[in-house]
Scaffold this active site. Sequence first.
Site, PDB file in Angstrom:
ATOM      1  N   GLU A 168      -7.270  -2.576  21.793  1.00 56.12           N
ATOM      2  CA  GLU A 168      -6.973  -1.482  20.847  1.00 56.12           C
ATOM      3  C   GLU A 168      -6.421  -0.215  21.513  1.00 56.12           C
ATOM      4  N   TYR A 170      -7.635   1.368  24.228  1.00 54.34           N
ATOM      5  CA  TYR A 170      -8.615   2.197  24.937  1.00 54.34           C
ATOM      6  C   TYR A 170      -8.461   1.997  26.455  1.00 54.34           C
ATOM      7  N   ARG A 218     -13.677  -7.865  24.972  1.00 54.86           N
ATOM      8  CA  ARG A 218     -12.691  -7.776  23.871  1.00 54.86           C
ATOM      9  C   ARG A 218     -11.318  -7.599  24.483  1.00 54.86           C
ATOM     10  N   HIS A 256      -4.267   1.454  18.570  1.00 53.11           N
ATOM     11  CA  HIS A 256      -4.466   2.359  17.437  1.00 53.11           C
ATOM     12  C   HIS A 256      -3.239   3.204  17.142  1.00 53.11           C
ATOM     13  N   GLN A 343     -11.615   3.203   2.483  1.00 53.20           N
ATOM     14  CA  GLN A 343     -11.841   4.534   1.916  1.00 53.20           C
ATOM     15  C   GLN A 343     -13.135   5.200   2.353  1.00 53.20           C
TER      16      GLN A 343
HETATM   17  P1  FAD Z   1     -13.145   3.866 -15.674  1.00 50.79           P
HETATM   18  O1  FAD Z   1     -12.789   2.914 -14.641  1.00 50.79           O
HETATM   19  O2  FAD Z   1     -12.042   4.614 -16.332  1.00 50.79           O
HETATM   20  O3  FAD Z   1     -13.981   3.094 -16.790  1.00 50.79           O
HETATM   21  C1  FAD Z   1     -14.322   3.650 -18.012  1.00 50.79           C
HETATM   22  C2  FAD Z   1     -14.616   2.539 -19.007  1.00 50.79           C
HETATM   23  O4  FAD Z   1     -15.167   3.098 -20.174  1.00 50.79           O
HETATM   24  C3  FAD Z   1     -13.384   1.782 -19.455  1.00 50.79           C
HETATM   25  O5  FAD Z   1     -13.569   0.384 -19.238  1.00 50.79           O
HETATM   26  C4  FAD Z   1     -13.261   2.096 -20.926  1.00 50.79           C
HETATM   27  O6  FAD Z   1     -12.741   1.008 -21.673  1.00 50.79           O
HETATM   28  C5  FAD Z   1     -14.687   2.375 -21.283  1.00 50.79           C
HETATM   29  N1  FAD Z   1     -14.848   3.235 -22.480  1.00 50.79           N
HETATM   30  C6  FAD Z   1     -14.378   4.491 -22.665  1.00 50.79           C
HETATM   31  N2  FAD Z   1     -14.786   4.967 -23.859  1.00 50.79           N
HETATM   32  C7  FAD Z   1     -15.518   3.982 -24.435  1.00 50.79           C
HETATM   33  C8  FAD Z   1     -16.208   3.881 -25.667  1.00 50.79           C
HETATM   34  N3  FAD Z   1     -16.257   4.868 -26.560  1.00 50.79           N
HETATM   35  N4  FAD Z   1     -16.847   2.732 -25.945  1.00 50.79           N
HETATM   36  C9  FAD Z   1     -16.832   1.691 -25.071  1.00 50.79           C
HETATM   37  N5  FAD Z   1     -16.194   1.751 -23.887  1.00 50.79           N
HETATM   38  C10 FAD Z   1     -15.565   2.878 -23.570  1.00 50.79           C
HETATM   39  N6  FAD Z   1      -9.764   4.311  -6.869  1.00 50.79           N
HETATM   40  C11 FAD Z   1     -10.041   4.136  -5.596  1.00 50.79           C
HETATM   41  O7  FAD Z   1     -11.072   4.630  -5.125  1.00 50.79           O
HETATM   42  N7  FAD Z   1      -9.224   3.424  -4.775  1.00 50.79           N
HETATM   43  C12 FAD Z   1      -8.095   2.870  -5.222  1.00 50.79           C
HETATM   44  O8  FAD Z   1      -7.372   2.244  -4.460  1.00 50.79           O
HETATM   45  C13 FAD Z   1      -7.767   3.044  -6.572  1.00 50.79           C
HETATM   46  N8  FAD Z   1      -6.630   2.532  -7.067  1.00 50.79           N
HETATM   47  C14 FAD Z   1      -6.331   2.740  -8.360  1.00 50.79           C
HETATM   48  C15 FAD Z   1      -5.150   2.214  -8.852  1.00 50.79           C
HETATM   49  C16 FAD Z   1      -4.816   2.400 -10.175  1.00 50.79           C
HETATM   50  C17 FAD Z   1      -3.520   1.855 -10.675  1.00 50.79           C
HETATM   51  C18 FAD Z   1      -5.698   3.100 -11.044  1.00 50.79           C
HETATM   52  C19 FAD Z   1      -5.353   3.285 -12.495  1.00 50.79           C
HETATM   53  C20 FAD Z   1      -6.867   3.621 -10.560  1.00 50.79           C
HETATM   54  C21 FAD Z   1      -7.181   3.453  -9.214  1.00 50.79           C
HETATM   55  N9  FAD Z   1      -8.341   3.990  -8.678  1.00 50.79           N
HETATM   56  C22 FAD Z   1      -8.634   3.782  -7.371  1.00 50.79           C
HETATM   57  C23 FAD Z   1      -9.226   4.857  -9.467  1.00 50.79           C
HETATM   58  C24 FAD Z   1     -10.504   4.131  -9.881  1.00 50.79           C
HETATM   59  O9  FAD Z   1     -10.185   2.959 -10.548  1.00 50.79           O
HETATM   60  C25 FAD Z   1     -11.317   5.086 -10.744  1.00 50.79           C
HETATM   61  O10 FAD Z   1     -11.715   6.187  -9.968  1.00 50.79           O
HETATM   62  C26 FAD Z   1     -12.563   4.403 -11.306  1.00 50.79           C
HETATM   63  O11 FAD Z   1     -12.210   3.277 -12.060  1.00 50.79           O
HETATM   64  C27 FAD Z   1     -13.342   5.368 -12.188  1.00 50.79           C
HETATM   65  O12 FAD Z   1     -14.449   4.695 -12.665  1.00 50.79           O
HETATM   66  P2  FAD Z   1     -15.207   5.094 -14.010  1.00 50.79           P
HETATM   67  O13 FAD Z   1     -16.258   4.072 -14.160  1.00 50.79           O
HETATM   68  O14 FAD Z   1     -15.608   6.509 -13.932  1.00 50.79           O
HETATM   69  O15 FAD Z   1     -14.132   4.994 -15.157  1.00 50.79           O
HETATM   70  P1  NAP Z   2      -4.136  12.605  -8.280  1.00 49.30           P
HETATM   71  O1  NAP Z   2      -4.241  11.919  -6.995  1.00 49.30           O
HETATM   72  O2  NAP Z   2      -4.923  13.818  -8.521  1.00 49.30           O
HETATM   73  O3  NAP Z   2      -2.601  12.909  -8.509  1.00 49.30           O
HETATM   74  C1  NAP Z   2      -2.118  13.519  -9.644  1.00 49.30           C
HETATM   75  C2  NAP Z   2      -0.641  13.847  -9.463  1.00 49.30           C
HETATM   76  O4  NAP Z   2      -0.180  14.447 -10.639  1.00 49.30           O
HETATM   77  C3  NAP Z   2      -0.369  14.795  -8.332  1.00 49.30           C
HETATM   78  O5  NAP Z   2       0.745  14.315  -7.629  1.00 49.30           O
HETATM   79  C4  NAP Z   2      -0.081  16.120  -9.016  1.00 49.30           C
HETATM   80  O6  NAP Z   2       0.856  16.730  -8.171  1.00 49.30           O
HETATM   81  C5  NAP Z   2       0.454  15.708 -10.368  1.00 49.30           C
HETATM   82  N1  NAP Z   2       0.104  16.598 -11.457  1.00 49.30           N
HETATM   83  C6  NAP Z   2      -1.101  17.157 -11.725  1.00 49.30           C
HETATM   84  N2  NAP Z   2      -1.028  17.893 -12.845  1.00 49.30           N
HETATM   85  C7  NAP Z   2       0.228  17.805 -13.306  1.00 49.30           C
HETATM   86  C8  NAP Z   2       0.910  18.346 -14.430  1.00 49.30           C
HETATM   87  N3  NAP Z   2       0.298  19.113 -15.305  1.00 49.30           N
HETATM   88  N4  NAP Z   2       2.202  18.035 -14.584  1.00 49.30           N
HETATM   89  C9  NAP Z   2       2.844  17.268 -13.693  1.00 49.30           C
HETATM   90  N5  NAP Z   2       2.258  16.735 -12.628  1.00 49.30           N
HETATM   91  C10 NAP Z   2       0.949  16.986 -12.421  1.00 49.30           C
HETATM   92  O7  NAP Z   2      -4.523  11.622  -9.448  1.00 49.30           O
HETATM   93  P2  NAP Z   2      -4.046  10.150  -9.775  1.00 49.30           P
HETATM   94  O8  NAP Z   2      -2.837   9.758  -9.040  1.00 49.30           O
HETATM   95  O9  NAP Z   2      -4.021  10.118 -11.259  1.00 49.30           O
HETATM   96  O10 NAP Z   2      -5.231   9.265  -9.267  1.00 49.30           O
HETATM   97  C11 NAP Z   2      -6.516   9.382  -9.883  1.00 49.30           C
HETATM   98  C12 NAP Z   2      -7.596   9.113  -8.876  1.00 49.30           C
HETATM   99  O11 NAP Z   2      -7.563   7.731  -8.520  1.00 49.30           O
HETATM  100  C13 NAP Z   2      -7.331   9.914  -7.635  1.00 49.30           C
HETATM  101  O12 NAP Z   2      -8.317  10.905  -7.496  1.00 49.30           O
HETATM  102  C14 NAP Z   2      -7.356   8.926  -6.525  1.00 49.30           C
HETATM  103  O13 NAP Z   2      -8.333   9.241  -5.557  1.00 49.30           O
HETATM  104  C15 NAP Z   2      -7.713   7.596  -7.142  1.00 49.30           C
HETATM  105  N6  NAP Z   2      -6.774   6.620  -6.597  1.00 49.30           N
HETATM  106  C16 NAP Z   2      -6.884   6.308  -5.290  1.00 49.30           C
HETATM  107  C17 NAP Z   2      -5.997   5.433  -4.739  1.00 49.30           C
HETATM  108  C18 NAP Z   2      -6.104   5.038  -3.303  1.00 49.30           C
HETATM  109  O14 NAP Z   2      -5.302   4.265  -2.818  1.00 49.30           O
HETATM  110  N7  NAP Z   2      -7.058   5.515  -2.568  1.00 49.30           N
HETATM  111  C19 NAP Z   2      -4.996   4.878  -5.504  1.00 49.30           C
HETATM  112  C20 NAP Z   2      -4.908   5.231  -6.821  1.00 49.30           C
HETATM  113  C21 NAP Z   2      -5.798   6.121  -7.345  1.00 49.30           C
HETATM  114  P3  NAP Z   2       1.522  18.140  -8.422  1.00 49.30           P
HETATM  115  O15 NAP Z   2       0.446  18.962  -9.027  1.00 49.30           O
HETATM  116  O16 NAP Z   2       1.963  18.604  -7.086  1.00 49.30           O
HETATM  117  O17 NAP Z   2       2.675  17.865  -9.309  1.00 49.30           O
HETATM  118 FE1  SF4 Z   3     -14.735  -0.112   3.963  1.00 48.70          FE
HETATM  119 FE2  SF4 Z   3     -16.276  -0.891   1.945  1.00 48.70          FE
HETATM  120 FE3  SF4 Z   3     -13.667  -0.515   1.546  1.00 48.70          FE
HETATM  121 FE4  SF4 Z   3     -14.582  -2.597   2.949  1.00 48.70          FE
HETATM  122  S1  SF4 Z   3     -14.908  -2.190   0.771  1.00 48.70           S
HETATM  123  S2  SF4 Z   3     -12.912  -1.277   3.514  1.00 48.70           S
HETATM  124  S3  SF4 Z   3     -16.291  -1.680   4.005  1.00 48.70           S
HETATM  125  S4  SF4 Z   3     -15.171   1.045   2.104  1.00 48.70           S
END
Ligand code: FAD
Ligand code: NAP
Ligand code: SF4
Length: 677
Positions: A168, A170, A218, A256, A343
């Site tokens: 890696e 090191y 390693r 790395h 993450q």
């Molecule tokens: P949610 O996942 O939004 O779940 C809420 C649930 O509540 C839904 O299933 C909805 O149907 C249900 N619900 C709402 N209202 C009602 C109601 N009245 N009755 C019954 N059911 C209801 N996060 C990461 O950390 N890493 C990532 O790589 C990552 N990638 C992402 C990629 C994408 C494309 C998206 C969209 C999100 C990603 N996220 C990622 C974000 C992550 O998925 C969210 O942070 C997480 O799902 C939030 O969890 P939650 O349980 O708070 O809400």
């Molecule tokens: P986000 O990371 O907070 O990004 C939101 C984007 O929208 C920013 O680029 C912001 O940039 C823009 N924005 C905010 N307010 C706006 C407005 N009023 N008008 C126009 N642009 C606006 O949120 P997200 O992409 O929706 O993701 C949601 C959460 O899911 C995040 O917190 C993230 O951690 C998680 N997630 C993580 C991953 C991962 O790979 N780790 C992948 C997907 C999602 P400007 O304000 O500069 O325009």
């Molecule tokens: Fe790290 Fe857990 Fe994500 Fe695996 S699932 S990469 S151990 S945070």
Amino acid sequence: MVQSTFAHLLAPLDLGFTQLKNRVVMGSMHTGLEEAKDGFAKMAEFYATRARGNVALIVTGGIAPNRAGWVAPFAARLSSKSQVNDHQLITSAVHESGGKIAMQILHAGRYGYHPLAVGPSRIRAPINKFTPWALSGKGVQKTIDDYVNCAVLAKEAGYDGVEIMGSEGYLINEFLVTHTNHRKDEWGGSFTNRMRFAEEIVKKTREAVGEKFIIIYRLSMLDLIPDGNLPEETAALAQAIEAAGATIINTGIGWHEVRIPTIAAKVPRAAFTWVTHQLRQAVNLPLMTSNRINNPYDAETVLARNDADLISMARPFLADPNFVRKTQENEIDAINTCIACNQACLDYVFQKKRATCMVNPFAAYETELVATPTKKTKKIAVVGAGPAGMACSLQAAKRGHQVTLFDQQSEIGGQFNLAKRIPGKQEFFETLRYFSHQLPKAGVNLQLNTAVDASMLLDGAFDHVVLATGITPRMLQIPGSSHPKAVTYIDVLQGKVVVGDKVAIIGAGGIGFDVAEFLSHADANHPSIEIKDFLAYWGIDPNNAVRGGVANIQPIDIPSKREIYLLQRKNEKLGARLGKTTGWIHRTELKRKKVRMFAGVEYQKIDDEGLHIVVDGKTQVLAVDHVVICAGQLPLKTLYEPLQGKVPVSLVGGAELALELDATRAIRQGTELALAL
Ligand code: FAD
Ligand code: NAP
Ligand code: SF4
């Protein structure tokens, strides 16, 4: 039958003086506990929990043999007898739990992030602001002695062995290649000279610790730097290491500082075990392989085709300490699979936070986050089966509560059902599989296709309501935001719109980047990339026949299916807030697909012409077919007010706070709430 399905993986390995009970090793991971207050007591429980899960051998996070070898100032070091007692806490806990444990000796060399760092030559690493001091001839001898001293102390502390970190990029790895070794003495020049440092360390360590002590070396099989080693040099090194007295060779992939992913989710599973196999002809020692092996099926396949004798998995043991036990019990669906997101493990370590795991918040918090059976069973309604709601329901039910989990959708998972569609995020399916299996097993009453309103929760049927209803996407407040060209990321990812060839994405957060990735692909099903295509894309020689496995190999681009603009208002590099260990991969891939990234954008309007924007004071019209809105999210908690004061109610995940929400926080919050109910 268990034995026939995982016959290779579960077979013991006889090392002569000791036996490993199966072929699974928990690889080295720095958690941050090494330097934390009461860290050794916490580490003892962390490792003992894994030992109880039946892993054959644990390798600790890296411990420096001296101060110069620190990864960072005041990093863990074992160089004097006074430090032995601390380590005994770990070794006794692991032994009492029926496990074996080796301590990794890690000298960071020029990766040491401090002014005392040393290297074979005074050449700064591109990922470090500190230039290392070149070790003098005496300094080299002293460093070898320090390795030996460290191993002797590790033995005294009760470890079953040590792993000498030689890959890696090191210190030891730095001696091996001309990239970092410009020495003119007996430690530089010819390969025989350059490998002497590694050889001497292993030889003198063996002499000092005796025969009955595991020494894992390693060895960097694939440096991934253009002036790295040739395969014949690697083979010669392996032979020298065998002759010097090592017990096992563990194979390492990539320095790395290299900008080629080696363990991120974008790397296909078991993508590098073929490299380990290349050593078969050279040595007789047991070989250990690693990198992106996260399930027993792949592990078994790798062993069955004789690529290696042992499988090292690191992050999968954060995700599930009972990986081996569940494999032995053939409870494969019960394994909480590491989704390779980095993450909450690697990214946290880089932020100087304690490592844990997105899908398992208990990891490295074994003594602090403790689930105990409830003394008073409650009827709990959890609304929303996203990560927060699933985690909360599972833990609450396991504690003995009666849990009903509602979701309006026909499947559990919330936003994970969108995330899983992103190319490179197929591992999210595993988390959904895990919860689908665990929730019914824990007795959670799952009510899908049920949109909950307040009246359903106010009839006295529940003692506590948990709102895990997630988020709602933020809408744009500009003219034309309801124009047919404007679409939400949800509609796009659910396939509800057929997106045209030219597209602008508003918002470059995690979701904006993911949507760009999604739209850049041609195949709607986004199957995982095959190993050969992955190697070609990153310019890795599939035969590992050239220097470092990469010299003179041109990476082969995969063109984007669409012309994509990715936009944000902030005047900073796009993707600057993505994860430290994966953000660069997303940025690199989109750049290679010629996605046009604009910062400092002002959005004016959307109309038939497309998206009107101002950048650097100049108005332009992006003549796109669609504008996908990824402008962040707002909490969805409409149920909160009508319930407040009428029934005990809690908010978790996005419903509580959408800002900077990620699944790590959602799952952790859901879990913590469940333990407190
Ligand atoms: P949610 O996942 O939004 O779940 C809420 C649930 O509540 C839904 O299933 C909805 O149907 C249900 N619900 C709402 N209202 C009602 C109601 N009245 N009755 C019954 N059911 C209801 N996060 C990461 O950390 N890493 C990532 O790589 C990552 N990638 C992402 C990629 C994408 C494309 C998206 C969209 C999100 C990603 N996220 C990622 C974000 C992550 O998925 C969210 O942070 C997480 O799902 C939030 O969890 P939650 O349980 O708070 O809400
Ligand atoms: P986000 O990371 O907070 O990004 C939101 C984007 O929208 C920013 O680029 C912001 O940039 C823009 N924005 C905010 N307010 C706006 C407005 N009023 N008008 C126009 N642009 C606006 O949120 P997200 O992409 O929706 O993701 C949601 C959460 O899911 C995040 O917190 C993230 O951690 C998680 N997630 C993580 C991953 C991962 O790979 N780790 C992948 C997907 C999602 P400007 O304000 O500069 O325009
Ligand atoms: Fe790290 Fe857990 Fe994500 Fe695996 S699932 S990469 S151990 S945070």
